[in-house]
Design an enzyme around this catalytic site. Sequence first.
Site, PDB file in Angstrom:
ATOM      1  N   GLU A 105      32.375  36.410 -18.609  1.00  0.00           N
ATOM      2  CA  GLU A 105      32.714  37.496 -17.781  1.00  0.00           C
ATOM      3  C   GLU A 105      31.309  38.048 -17.426  1.00  0.00           C
ATOM      4  O   GLU A 105      31.182  38.577 -16.393  1.00  0.00           O
ATOM      5  CB  GLU A 105      33.159  38.722 -19.086  1.00  0.00           C
ATOM      6  CG  GLU A 105      34.601  38.304 -19.724  1.00  0.00           C
ATOM      7  CD  GLU A 105      35.036  39.125 -20.486  1.00  0.00           C
ATOM      8  OE1 GLU A 105      34.638  39.144 -21.728  1.00  0.00           O
ATOM      9  OE2 GLU A 105      36.022  39.873 -20.291  1.00  0.00           O
ATOM     10  N   GLU A 125      39.457  34.512 -25.923  1.00  0.00           N
ATOM     11  CA  GLU A 125      39.668  35.553 -26.693  1.00  0.00           C
ATOM     12  C   GLU A 125      40.842  35.678 -27.321  1.00  0.00           C
ATOM     13  O   GLU A 125      41.077  36.133 -28.620  1.00  0.00           O
ATOM     14  CB  GLU A 125      39.479  36.997 -25.731  1.00  0.00           C
ATOM     15  CG  GLU A 125      38.304  37.341 -25.413  1.00  0.00           C
ATOM     16  CD  GLU A 125      37.547  36.408 -24.201  1.00  0.00           C
ATOM     17  OE1 GLU A 125      38.176  35.508 -23.958  1.00  0.00           O
ATOM     18  OE2 GLU A 125      36.501  36.860 -23.847  1.00  0.00           O
TER      19      GLU A 125
HETATM   20  C1  3H9 Z   1      34.370  37.592 -26.511  1.00  0.00           C
HETATM   21  O1  3H9 Z   1      33.518  37.470 -26.140  1.00  0.00           O
HETATM   22  C2  3H9 Z   1      34.994  39.103 -26.223  1.00  0.00           C
HETATM   23  C3  3H9 Z   1      34.713  39.553 -24.888  1.00  0.00           C
HETATM   24  O2  3H9 Z   1      35.889  39.664 -24.124  1.00  0.00           O
HETATM   25  C4  3H9 Z   1      34.015  40.967 -24.800  1.00  0.00           C
HETATM   26  C5  3H9 Z   1      34.900  42.131 -25.639  1.00  0.00           C
HETATM   27  C6  3H9 Z   1      34.304  43.742 -25.445  1.00  0.00           C
HETATM   28  N1  3H9 Z   1      29.643  35.767 -32.294  1.00  0.00           N
HETATM   29  O3  3H9 Z   1      30.484  27.230 -34.350  1.00  0.00           O
HETATM   30  P1  3H9 Z   1      29.078  27.222 -34.539  1.00  0.00           P
HETATM   31  C7  3H9 Z   1      27.842  31.730 -34.715  1.00  0.00           C
HETATM   32  S1  3H9 Z   1      34.989  37.444 -28.020  1.00  0.00           S
HETATM   33  C8  3H9 Z   1      28.920  35.775 -33.574  1.00  0.00           C
HETATM   34  O4  3H9 Z   1      28.868  26.397 -36.107  1.00  0.00           O
HETATM   35  P2  3H9 Z   1      28.773  25.029 -32.905  1.00  0.00           P
HETATM   36  C9  3H9 Z   1      28.589  31.127 -35.728  1.00  0.00           C
HETATM   37  O5  3H9 Z   1      29.085  32.060 -36.684  1.00  0.00           O
HETATM   38  C10 3H9 Z   1      34.026  35.879 -28.104  1.00  0.00           C
HETATM   39  N2  3H9 Z   1      28.616  34.598 -33.934  1.00  0.00           N
HETATM   40  O6  3H9 Z   1      28.344  25.973 -33.847  1.00  0.00           O
HETATM   41  C11 3H9 Z   1      27.663  30.379 -36.402  1.00  0.00           C
HETATM   42  O7  3H9 Z   1      27.019  30.963 -37.429  1.00  0.00           O
HETATM   43  P3  3H9 Z   1      26.312  30.460 -38.733  1.00  0.00           P
HETATM   44  C12 3H9 Z   1      34.622  34.607 -27.089  1.00  0.00           C
HETATM   45  C13 3H9 Z   1      28.827  33.514 -33.363  1.00  0.00           C
HETATM   46  O8  3H9 Z   1      27.743  24.259 -32.079  1.00  0.00           O
HETATM   47  C14 3H9 Z   1      26.636  29.819 -35.324  1.00  0.00           C
HETATM   48  O9  3H9 Z   1      26.808  30.701 -34.284  1.00  0.00           O
HETATM   49  N3  3H9 Z   1      33.603  33.531 -27.829  1.00  0.00           N
HETATM   50  C15 3H9 Z   1      29.672  33.279 -32.245  1.00  0.00           C
HETATM   51  O10 3H9 Z   1      29.910  24.038 -33.405  1.00  0.00           O
HETATM   52  C16 3H9 Z   1      27.033  28.389 -34.924  1.00  0.00           C
HETATM   53  O11 3H9 Z   1      28.119  28.329 -34.668  1.00  0.00           O
HETATM   54  C17 3H9 Z   1      34.168  32.741 -28.847  1.00  0.00           C
HETATM   55  O12 3H9 Z   1      35.219  32.719 -29.294  1.00  0.00           O
HETATM   56  C18 3H9 Z   1      30.162  34.692 -31.638  1.00  0.00           C
HETATM   57  N4  3H9 Z   1      30.615  34.752 -30.638  1.00  0.00           N
HETATM   58  O13 3H9 Z   1      29.821  25.661 -31.570  1.00  0.00           O
HETATM   59  C19 3H9 Z   1      33.374  31.293 -28.944  1.00  0.00           C
HETATM   60  N5  3H9 Z   1      29.835  32.046 -31.923  1.00  0.00           N
HETATM   61  O14 3H9 Z   1      25.375  29.305 -38.396  1.00  0.00           O
HETATM   62  C20 3H9 Z   1      33.032  31.266 -30.431  1.00  0.00           C
HETATM   63  C21 3H9 Z   1      29.217  31.542 -32.733  1.00  0.00           C
HETATM   64  O15 3H9 Z   1      25.674  31.553 -39.480  1.00  0.00           O
HETATM   65  N6  3H9 Z   1      32.102  30.102 -30.716  1.00  0.00           N
HETATM   66  N7  3H9 Z   1      28.427  32.254 -33.692  1.00  0.00           N
HETATM   67  O16 3H9 Z   1      27.582  29.795 -39.475  1.00  0.00           O
HETATM   68  C22 3H9 Z   1      32.332  28.964 -30.595  1.00  0.00           C
HETATM   69  O17 3H9 Z   1      33.593  28.553 -30.169  1.00  0.00           O
HETATM   70  C23 3H9 Z   1      31.271  28.161 -31.313  1.00  0.00           C
HETATM   71  O18 3H9 Z   1      30.505  28.736 -31.976  1.00  0.00           O
HETATM   72  C24 3H9 Z   1      30.340  27.359 -29.969  1.00  0.00           C
HETATM   73  C25 3H9 Z   1      29.042  26.533 -30.703  1.00  0.00           C
HETATM   74  C26 3H9 Z   1      31.329  26.361 -29.080  1.00  0.00           C
HETATM   75  C27 3H9 Z   1      29.786  28.317 -29.237  1.00  0.00           C
END
Ligand code: 3H9
Length: 703
Positions: A105, A125
């Site tokens: 976004e 999302e």
């Molecule tokens: C959104 O964007 C809404 C918008 O439309 C705006 C609305 C108003 N937030 O997965 P990992 C943390 S919705 C907070 O183990 P990888 C995760 O908890 C969002 N924390 O690493 C972990 O913490 P910890 C849309 C986050 O390399 C650490 O980062 N986005 C977030 O295997 C490492 O993560 C998603 O849904 C977050 N958004 O994978 C993406 N993301 O080490 C969600 C990660 O303390 N994330 N953390 O346990 C992912 O798909 C994977 O984390 C990613 C990295 C591919 C990025």
Amino acid sequence: MSDAVSYTTSGDIAVVTIDSPPVNAVNQAVRAGLKQVFTELEGQTRIKAIVLGCAGKTFVAGADIKEFGTGIAAPGYHEVLRLIEDSPVPVIAAVHGTALGAGTEIASSCHYRVAHEGARFGLPELSLGIIPGAGGTQRLPRLVPLDVALDMMLSGKPLPAAKAMEAGLVDCVASSEVVAAAVAFAKELVAKGAGPRRTREQAVKGVEQVVELFAAKRAQIAKTMRNRQSPLALLDAVQAAVEKPFDQGLQVESALSAQLEQATESRALRHLFYAEREVRKIPGLSADVKPRAITRVGIVGAGTMGGGISMCFANAGIPVTILDTAQANLDRGMATIGKNYERSVSRGSLKPEQRDQRLGLITPTLDYAALGTADVIIEAVFENMALKKDIFAKLDAVAKPGAILGTNTSTLDIDEIATVTKRPQDVIGLHFFSPANVMQLLEIVQCSKTAADVVVTALEIAKTIKKTGVVAKVCYGFIGNRMMDPYGREAEHCVLEGATPEEVDSALESWGMAMGILAVYDMAGIDIGHLTRVARAHLLPRDPGFYRPSAMLTERGWIGQKAGRGYYRYDGAGGKRAVDPEVIAMLHEEGQRLGIPQRKPGRDEIVERCLYSMINEGALLLEEGIALRASDIDVVYTAGYGFPRYRGGPMFYADTVGLKVIYDKIMEFQKTLDPQHWQPAPLLKKLALAGSSFGQYQAEQSR
Ligand code: 3H9
């Protein structure tokens, strides 16, 4: 300047950097930092273009999920993204890694996008029960054709840079460092005198067949995303992009986002997001404990499970030696593996050379000595204690020192299996689910003597082979199958009372289970569960109706899909399940013979009985320390048992119903159904009467 967002200038180009480890998620600090920097840059007339990139391994991976449900502190997303879009000079996003959610976004609110060739753009999302809420539903369809935008948002699947460029989302794909490439791109724009190109001022693309497109998507949602709220809200928001001016569309998106964020669906999916990361953290395990190296794997048993497990490792590039006792078994096993890969090739998901490379990593053998170099050996043979002990004694003799000895048992006492080795510290349960190369869950069973580094290695193995590893302790059935026991018992009891298998399964499926439990038994083989229960019948006093239908069907050889007959018939086209009047009559007669009062339980009652008995068992698992956390149980059930993710798993679901409601129902069932079976778990009772929840209990335990 804030720590989260800073900028440097070089000549007339400013480079803004978001630095919010670990994945540059956008929180209040990032939004405030962007606001401050873009406001400041607006006043600097010497700046002719702005590049926006990120530090670390990725572009923004989304909004910070921790902020959801708490009310977003100012400045809000719309304000900040509008400021970027309103910049009087061109703003170029420099994207590497994954631009997810708010990442895509933000990039869409920039005027141009330069992506590294490895970058991916996604809007996942819906997997969190929300919709893109930072203008994504309005801006994306103005950058890429409507059908592509809808596919991206409905599937959540990220588009690779090259595809994103084809679709119109990206202006330039770079094979070199992306910020430098974006600066070069910016200089070209400045040289050409190109100004800002605001997304909101563009028309929505690809609207020729809009009515048909939305109708098709609504039909798709009704079929594949049953009971869910957010996909329909997504369509409403995107429809507003088509029908209304940008600002009004944005208002529709905001109103829908606000509702969804508070809804149970989103709370459930956010709960799982954290639960799936929490499973890797084992209380009491020091961070100093390092995993053992896994470079070669041995598998014992070339059947369905052994073959599937071999594929998991070969897919990860790890060589596997697979052992069986007869050449014919090995040949059959290798042929099945070959067929599975062939199917992927014909579907286009695997290249022929990848198939050859993976097959080349799997070596069949009849000789135990060939397992001597393996770092982990996983036994995957028939569920029989004597057989498994015999195999473990053999493995103990050939395995190298430090090799991990895993068993794929789904129910047996692994402590007992470990006694036949001189290395119980190296023995662990590695319970895969069928088909092992497809199913997400790996139950890791820590025995009483399993060494800490073996548990850490098992978690690492799960990560390597892209599975969700959940640690459990030893008991009959561990977490998953132990909870299946009362769940299945209830389903079968409903049939003995007068419901048909179809009524039971359809009640569960309408509620959200991927497949009704009786159809699951047919798929897995009714005999398997039955024989396990026979083997341990002496351990448990059970009511006379306890799994009586499974016993009767097994006795007749009607053991499910593989026999063409079980709770259902499978002789129709494509083996689709069909009602079997003979089985229905037989089971109802048996219910009467057993003196079970005959009545047809309603759909709600079927769901309550099946789920509440499962939840009650989950509470026992927590009390006994078999499961480390309630959220671990939720991960087991959503990753391995077809429990609907949007309900958060059985324990989260219990909290949404209210533990007191569930406790009261159990007490009612105790009176109306079966006093012996319906015994509330002491923990459930305690939490229910205290007005507490499994979530609160988990929070207290982790303090
Ligand atoms: C959104 O964007 C809404 C918008 O439309 C705006 C609305 C108003 N937030 O997965 P990992 C943390 S919705 C907070 O183990 P990888 C995760 O908890 C969002 N924390 O690493 C972990 O913490 P910890 C849309 C986050 O390399 C650490 O980062 N986005 C977030 O295997 C490492 O993560 C998603 O849904 C977050 N958004 O994978 C993406 N993301 O080490 C969600 C990660 O303390 N994330 N953390 O346990 C992912 O798909 C994977 O984390 C990613 C990295 C591919 C990025």
